[in-house]
Design a protein around this motif. Structure first.
Motif, PDB file in Angstrom:
ATOM      1  N   GLY A 279       0.813  -1.207   0.000  1.00  0.00           N
ATOM      2  CA  GLY A 279       0.000   0.000   0.000  1.00  0.00           C
ATOM      3  C   GLY A 279       0.845   1.256   0.000  1.00  0.00           C
ATOM      4  N   ASP A 280       0.301   2.303   0.582  1.00  0.00           N
ATOM      5  CA  ASP A 280       0.958   3.602   0.635  1.00  0.00           C
ATOM      6  C   ASP A 280       2.228   3.501   1.474  1.00  0.00           C
ATOM      7  OD1 ASP A 280       1.768   6.194   0.913  1.00  0.00           O
ATOM      8  OD2 ASP A 280      -0.116   6.937   1.769  1.00  0.00           O
ATOM      9  N   PRO A 281       3.417   3.734   0.881  1.00  0.00           N
ATOM     10  CA  PRO A 281       4.656   3.590   1.650  1.00  0.00           C
ATOM     11  C   PRO A 281       4.819   4.648   2.733  1.00  0.00           C
ATOM     12  CG  PRO A 281       5.107   4.486  -0.523  1.00  0.00           C
ATOM     13  CD  PRO A 281       3.665   4.087  -0.523  1.00  0.00           C
ATOM     14  N   GLN A 282       4.016   5.698   2.696  1.00  0.00           N
ATOM     15  CA  GLN A 282       4.074   6.685   3.769  1.00  0.00           C
ATOM     16  C   GLN A 282       3.342   6.205   5.018  1.00  0.00           C
ATOM     17  OE1 GLN A 282       5.889   9.544   3.771  1.00  0.00           O
ATOM     18  NE2 GLN A 282       6.672   8.749   1.832  1.00  0.00           N
ATOM     19  N   ARG A 283       2.505   5.197   4.867  1.00  0.00           N
ATOM     20  CA  ARG A 283       1.709   4.725   5.999  1.00  0.00           C
ATOM     21  C   ARG A 283       1.989   3.274   6.365  1.00  0.00           C
ATOM     22  NH1 ARG A 283      -4.332   7.235   4.715  1.00  0.00           N
ATOM     23  NH2 ARG A 283      -3.671   9.427   4.546  1.00  0.00           N
ATOM     24  N   ALA A 284       2.705   2.573   5.508  1.00  0.00           N
ATOM     25  CA  ALA A 284       2.935   1.149   5.743  1.00  0.00           C
ATOM     26  C   ALA A 284       4.424   0.871   5.879  1.00  0.00           C
ATOM     27  CB  ALA A 284       2.339   0.327   4.599  1.00  0.00           C
ATOM     28  N   LEU A 285       4.718  -0.199   6.570  1.00  0.00           N
ATOM     29  CA  LEU A 285       6.087  -0.572   6.906  1.00  0.00           C
ATOM     30  C   LEU A 285       6.833  -1.120   5.690  1.00  0.00           C
ATOM     31  CD1 LEU A 285       7.026  -0.399   9.909  1.00  0.00           C
ATOM     32  CD2 LEU A 285       6.914  -2.894   9.958  1.00  0.00           C
ATOM     33  N   GLY A 286       8.144  -0.864   5.641  1.00  0.00           N
ATOM     34  CA  GLY A 286       9.061  -1.499   4.704  1.00  0.00           C
ATOM     35  C   GLY A 286      10.288  -1.950   5.472  1.00  0.00           C
ATOM     36  N   ALA A 287      11.103  -2.818   4.864  1.00  0.00           N
ATOM     37  CA  ALA A 287      12.267  -3.339   5.588  1.00  0.00           C
ATOM     38  C   ALA A 287      13.356  -3.766   4.620  1.00  0.00           C
ATOM     39  CB  ALA A 287      11.866  -4.520   6.471  1.00  0.00           C
ATOM     40  N   ALA A 288      14.591  -3.755   5.117  1.00  0.00           N
ATOM     41  CA  ALA A 288      15.744  -4.319   4.417  1.00  0.00           C
ATOM     42  C   ALA A 288      16.385  -5.334   5.346  1.00  0.00           C
ATOM     43  CB  ALA A 288      16.741  -3.228   4.044  1.00  0.00           C
ATOM     44  N   LEU A 289      16.633  -6.542   4.837  1.00  0.00           N
ATOM     45  CA  LEU A 289      17.126  -7.657   5.648  1.00  0.00           C
ATOM     46  C   LEU A 289      18.443  -8.137   5.065  1.00  0.00           C
ATOM     47  CD1 LEU A 289      13.713  -9.582   5.723  1.00  0.00           C
ATOM     48  CD2 LEU A 289      14.441  -7.670   7.183  1.00  0.00           C
ATOM     49  N   LYS A 290      19.433  -8.353   5.926  1.00  0.00           N
ATOM     50  CA  LYS A 290      20.779  -8.644   5.441  1.00  0.00           C
ATOM     51  C   LYS A 290      21.293  -9.990   5.929  1.00  0.00           C
ATOM     52  CE  LYS A 290      25.420  -6.760   4.966  1.00  0.00           C
ATOM     53  NZ  LYS A 290      26.098  -8.043   5.218  1.00  0.00           N
ATOM     54  N   GLY A 291      21.758 -10.792   4.975  1.00  0.00           N
ATOM     55  CA  GLY A 291      22.518 -11.991   5.292  1.00  0.00           C
ATOM     56  C   GLY A 291      23.990 -11.691   5.089  1.00  0.00           C
TER      57      GLY A 291
ATOM     58  N   LEU B 198      10.598 -10.673  18.186  1.00  0.00           N
ATOM     59  CA  LEU B 198      10.273  -9.253  18.173  1.00  0.00           C
ATOM     60  C   LEU B 198       9.289  -9.006  17.040  1.00  0.00           C
ATOM     61  CD1 LEU B 198      13.876  -7.730  18.487  1.00  0.00           C
ATOM     62  CD2 LEU B 198      12.341  -8.464  20.325  1.00  0.00           C
ATOM     63  N   THR B 199       8.158  -8.402  17.359  1.00  0.00           N
ATOM     64  CA  THR B 199       7.162  -8.060  16.345  1.00  0.00           C
ATOM     65  C   THR B 199       7.077  -6.545  16.251  1.00  0.00           C
ATOM     66  OG1 THR B 199       5.911 -10.079  16.800  1.00  0.00           O
ATOM     67  CG2 THR B 199       4.776  -8.327  15.600  1.00  0.00           C
ATOM     68  N   ILE B 200       7.329  -6.025  15.065  1.00  0.00           N
ATOM     69  CA  ILE B 200       7.447  -4.581  14.854  1.00  0.00           C
ATOM     70  C   ILE B 200       6.302  -4.129  13.953  1.00  0.00           C
ATOM     71  CG2 ILE B 200       8.946  -2.756  13.966  1.00  0.00           C
ATOM     72  CD1 ILE B 200      11.269  -4.929  14.361  1.00  0.00           C
ATOM     73  N   VAL B 201       5.526  -3.162  14.434  1.00  0.00           N
ATOM     74  CA  VAL B 201       4.386  -2.648  13.672  1.00  0.00           C
ATOM     75  C   VAL B 201       4.370  -1.128  13.789  1.00  0.00           C
ATOM     76  CG1 VAL B 201       3.018  -4.741  14.056  1.00  0.00           C
ATOM     77  CG2 VAL B 201       2.813  -2.811  15.646  1.00  0.00           C
ATOM     78  N   PRO B 202       3.708  -0.430  12.870  1.00  0.00           N
ATOM     79  CA  PRO B 202       3.547   1.017  13.036  1.00  0.00           C
ATOM     80  C   PRO B 202       2.845   1.333  14.351  1.00  0.00           C
ATOM     81  CG  PRO B 202       2.973   0.362  10.799  1.00  0.00           C
ATOM     82  CD  PRO B 202       3.151  -0.901  11.585  1.00  0.00           C
ATOM     83  N   ALA B 203       3.340   2.334  15.064  1.00  0.00           N
ATOM     84  CA  ALA B 203       2.788   2.636  16.385  1.00  0.00           C
ATOM     85  C   ALA B 203       1.365   3.147  16.300  1.00  0.00           C
ATOM     86  CB  ALA B 203       3.665   3.660  17.093  1.00  0.00           C
ATOM     87  N   GLY B 204       0.999   3.720  15.176  1.00  0.00           N
ATOM     88  CA  GLY B 204      -0.343   4.269  15.050  1.00  0.00           C
ATOM     89  C   GLY B 204      -1.399   3.237  14.758  1.00  0.00           C
ATOM     90  N   LYS B 205      -0.999   1.970  14.622  1.00  0.00           N
ATOM     91  CA  LYS B 205      -1.968   0.924  14.278  1.00  0.00           C
ATOM     92  C   LYS B 205      -2.214  -0.010  15.450  1.00  0.00           C
ATOM     93  CE  LYS B 205      -2.336   2.520  10.141  1.00  0.00           C
ATOM     94  NZ  LYS B 205      -3.579   3.149   9.689  1.00  0.00           N
TER      95      LYS B 205
END
Length: 707
Positions: free
Chosen positions: A486-498, A700-707
């Motif tokens: 969805g809208d990247p201004q309101r929804a989470l994104g991530a970068a994961l490194k091996g 650890l579960t990470i979510v937007p604080a506003g949700k």
């Protein structure tokens, strides 16, 4: 604008039972694998309409090289070979860095492609239509006013005392700040004179030029560890010397007879002494070929500067051809430093610098040979060209893996060039970075190659912009970029490194991650420190921002991650679907802990609703041992209650739920007090089990604080 994003087709790959896939793709040898990669970076220096200080990673970190004769045996040769092995990270399965004599037949063939007399990048000052168009371009409008201010200021003085400061204290910044101010001054004055052609900047140009020509060394103090260049005992080419040579050749081409004849003769003699003869000695085996054979940014940056200087200033066509042949042959080593999927382990800032200079080199060779040599056509260049674009988590947000700074973005002129050359259709970046939109630069040769008609601008734009996919999986490098549906201004994104812990500009960061929300990264990999002598020495990993303490990864039995290629993530499973992406990594080899039976990190990125990232660590020991995991942030944070944290502020704040399966734990926050750009201090939020365990699960579960 690129469309954000489309939902890609589901993709699931699971190794056969009992098989663990390696995501490491670079090989080193012996103890060298456990030492840092000593290479360097400089943003090409385009910062909107001004010619300002370089931003991003410290521009000239590099190899502190002893002066040795490559033909001598014994200790000196061993030192040289060790230095080269440390400086070079090679791609698994690829050929080792290549060096050998240039083929005379190829040099002769290239000579037929070159013009009878040399030609520099961009138009000469007398070609008024081109320069008058530049004067009207928004990106160049501040150049003349800036030059007028500089006329009232003295030339920055790079004294011997400043040069020797690094050898005495290890401080790089004091000399470099003054040197770059001098280089900025010269570039601004030259551009201003070309833009208006009234002669009022010529005297200041000549005085600044003479100050540069009189410098004992064009090489940075950090790259002249023995002071052999400073003392006149050797003549070597580093990143700055190569750029200086290209810039002086370019301004001589632009201004021509407007410069005093004696100054022009001095430019020619110094180019011969400091650039042309040293390079010829390298390719003929009379001097060590260090950056010709490395697989990091040094190779492309130095080749770009030296080749521009040669094709612009060497009268003899056959001799010019030797330099083009050297670039054609040895730049393959730079390309070999990338994984097959185009991932740049040096980080985004170094992609800007290293690959940005590859683009300059390719364009210069293309123009010099009338398009007969096109380095863009090399295998893997298309993939490398997309690295910056594919690394984006959300609009304008990128992970600061390796020696990169938080907030660095892809260089717009570089991306604009490759977008048009390869037909990627990145119309927004083409509008910001193609031709005169690329703007002024301290590197005058870059202005000549990018701001005026070139091989990219002569190609038609793509018919449509591509739609952004919801993920990028750099399978060869082990990096996963997860984008919201969805809208990247309101929804989470991530970068994961091996990855592994012997990469170019390595950090000990296997298993690291970054979380993006609302154009910001509340949870970070903190990126590079300010470079000092320690950064590129045996004490590199004393830094808490370079060792694993400064990354959101576990500490196991009190131990941080080891350095070296053997310390790597192994892919256990990937499962990529429309609703969620799963990446499972085995991290055991990263920790030198006896009796560590299991350490598996599972990332699950969900696109449901506003998105979430779950990070689950499963650990097992032969006997009870301590275990903790961590988050890293630059933002304010607070404990909301037992097992609940909030990190960040405003729309970019996230909530973290901690689940230890009933085991007691403690939250321990510690500022990471290392010297970071802007004197920013990240905080490591440690989540430590209260008692030693034989097995445990920490989620650890990470979510937007506003949700």
């Amino acid at each position: 604008m690129d469309c954000w994003p489309s939902t890609a087709a589901a993709e699931t790959t699971t190794p056969p039972s009992g098989v663990i896939q390696s995501i490491s793709t670079r090989a080193t040898k012996g103890d060298c694998a456990r030492r840092c990669r000593q290479s360097a970076c400089l943003r090409i220096g385009r910062a909107g309409p001004t010619i300002g200080p370089v931003v991003g990673p410290d521009p000239f970190a590099g190899m502190r090289r002893p002066v040795v004769n490559r033909f001598r045996c014994g200790t000196r040769l061993c030192v040289l070979l060790t230095m080269l092995a440390v400086a070079v990270g090679t791609q698994a399965g690829a050929a080792q860095p290549k060096f050998g004599e240039l083929a005379p037949a190829r040099i002769a063939e290239i000579a037929t492609m070159l013009p009878e007399t040399p030609r520099g990048p961009g138009p000469r000052i007398g070609e008024r239509a081109a320069w008058e168009a530049a004067a009207k371009a928004p990106a160049f409008r501040k150049v003349v006013p800036q030059a007028e201010v500089l006329l009232k200021e003295p030339i920055p003085d790079t004294t011997d005392e400043l040069y020797l400061d690094y050898s005495r204290t290890g401080n790089r910044d004091r000399y470099q700040r003054v040197l770059f101010a001098k280089m900025n001054r010269l570039a601004t004055l030259v551009l201003a004179e070309c833009l208006e052609n009234r002669g009022r900047f010529l005297s200041a140009i000549d005085a600044t030029l003479r100050a540069i020509l009189e410098q004992k060394s064009w090489v940075l103090p950090a790259h002249d560890g023995s002071l052999a260049v400073f003392k006149g005992q050797a003549m070597e080419i580093d990143l700055v010397a190569a750029a200086t040579g290209a810039n002086l050749a370019t301004l001589d081409w632009w201004l021509g007879e407007k410069l005093p004849a004696e100054t022009r003769r001095r430019i020619a003699s110094e180019l011969e002494r400091r650039i042309f003869q040293p390079l010829e000695n390298m390719v003929r085996g009379k001097a060590r070929p260090y950056w010709l054979t490395v697989t990091n940014n040094w190779n492309a940056v130095c080749l770009a500067g030296v080749t521009v200087a040669a094709t612009t200033a060497i009268p003899d066509r056959q001799r010019r051809a030797l330099f083009v042949a050297a670039a054609e042959k040895y730049v393959q080593n730079f390309l070999d430093g990338f994984t097959p999927d185009g991932y740049c382990s040096e980080g985004l800032g170094y992609w800007n610098y290293g690959f940005g200079h590859f683009v300059l080199l390719a364009e210069n060779v293309f123009q010099a040979t009338g398009g007969k040599i096109d380095l863009y056509e090399r295998p893997k260049v298309r993939e490398i060209a997309q690295f910056g674009h594919r690394l984006e988590i959300a609009p304008g947000v990128y992970p600061a893996f390796a020696d990169c700074h938080v907030g660095v973005q892809p260089d717009a002129p570089t991306e604009a060039m490759v977008s048009r050359r390869f037909g990627f259709g990145w119309k927004d970046v083409e509008a910001r970075g193609l031709l005169l939109a690329s703007g002024p630069s301290r590197d005058l040769f870059a202005v000549g190659l990018l701001a005026f008609p070139n091989s990219a601008s002569r190609r038609p734009p793509a018919a449509a912009s591509p739609q952004r996919e919801v993920r990028t999986w750099f399978a060869d490098a082990g990096i996963l970029i997860c984008r919201p549906a969805g809208d990247p201004q309101r929804a989470l994104g991530a970068a994961l490194k091996g990855g592994h812990n012997a990469e170019h500009h390595n950090h000990n960061d296997v298993g690291s991650f970054v979380v993006a929300l609302a154009g910001h990264t509340p949870l970070v990999d903190p990126g590079a420190e300010v470079y000092t002598r320690r950064t590129f020495s045996g004490q590199r990993y004393e830094s808490k921002v370079l060792n694993s303490f400064g990354h959101p990864v576990p500490r196991v039995a009190g131990q941080l991650q080891a350095t070296g290629r053997q310390a790597r993530a192994r892919v256990v499973k990937t499962d990529f679907t429309d609703p969620a992406d799963t990446l499972v990594l085995d991290l055991r080899s990263a920790y030198p802990v006896k009796g560590l039976q299991k350490l598996q990190r599972t990332f699950v990125f969900s696109r449901q609703g506003a998105g979430s990232l779950t990070v689950t660590d499963e650990v097992g020991f032969e006997s009870p041992a301590a275990f903790e995991t961590a988050l890293v942030t630059f933002d304010p944070w607070t404990e909301l209650g037992p097992g609940r944290l909030q990190v960040g502020k405003g729309a970019s704040a996230v909530r973290v739920e901690i689940d230890t399966q009933g085991k007691k734990f403690e939250v321990r926050a510690e500022p990471i007090r290392e010297d970071l750009p802007g004197r920013r201090i990240p905080v490591r939020i440690g989540i430590a089990l209260a008692e030693p365990v034989t097995e445990a699960i920490v989620r650890l579960t990470i979510v937007p604080a506003g949700k």
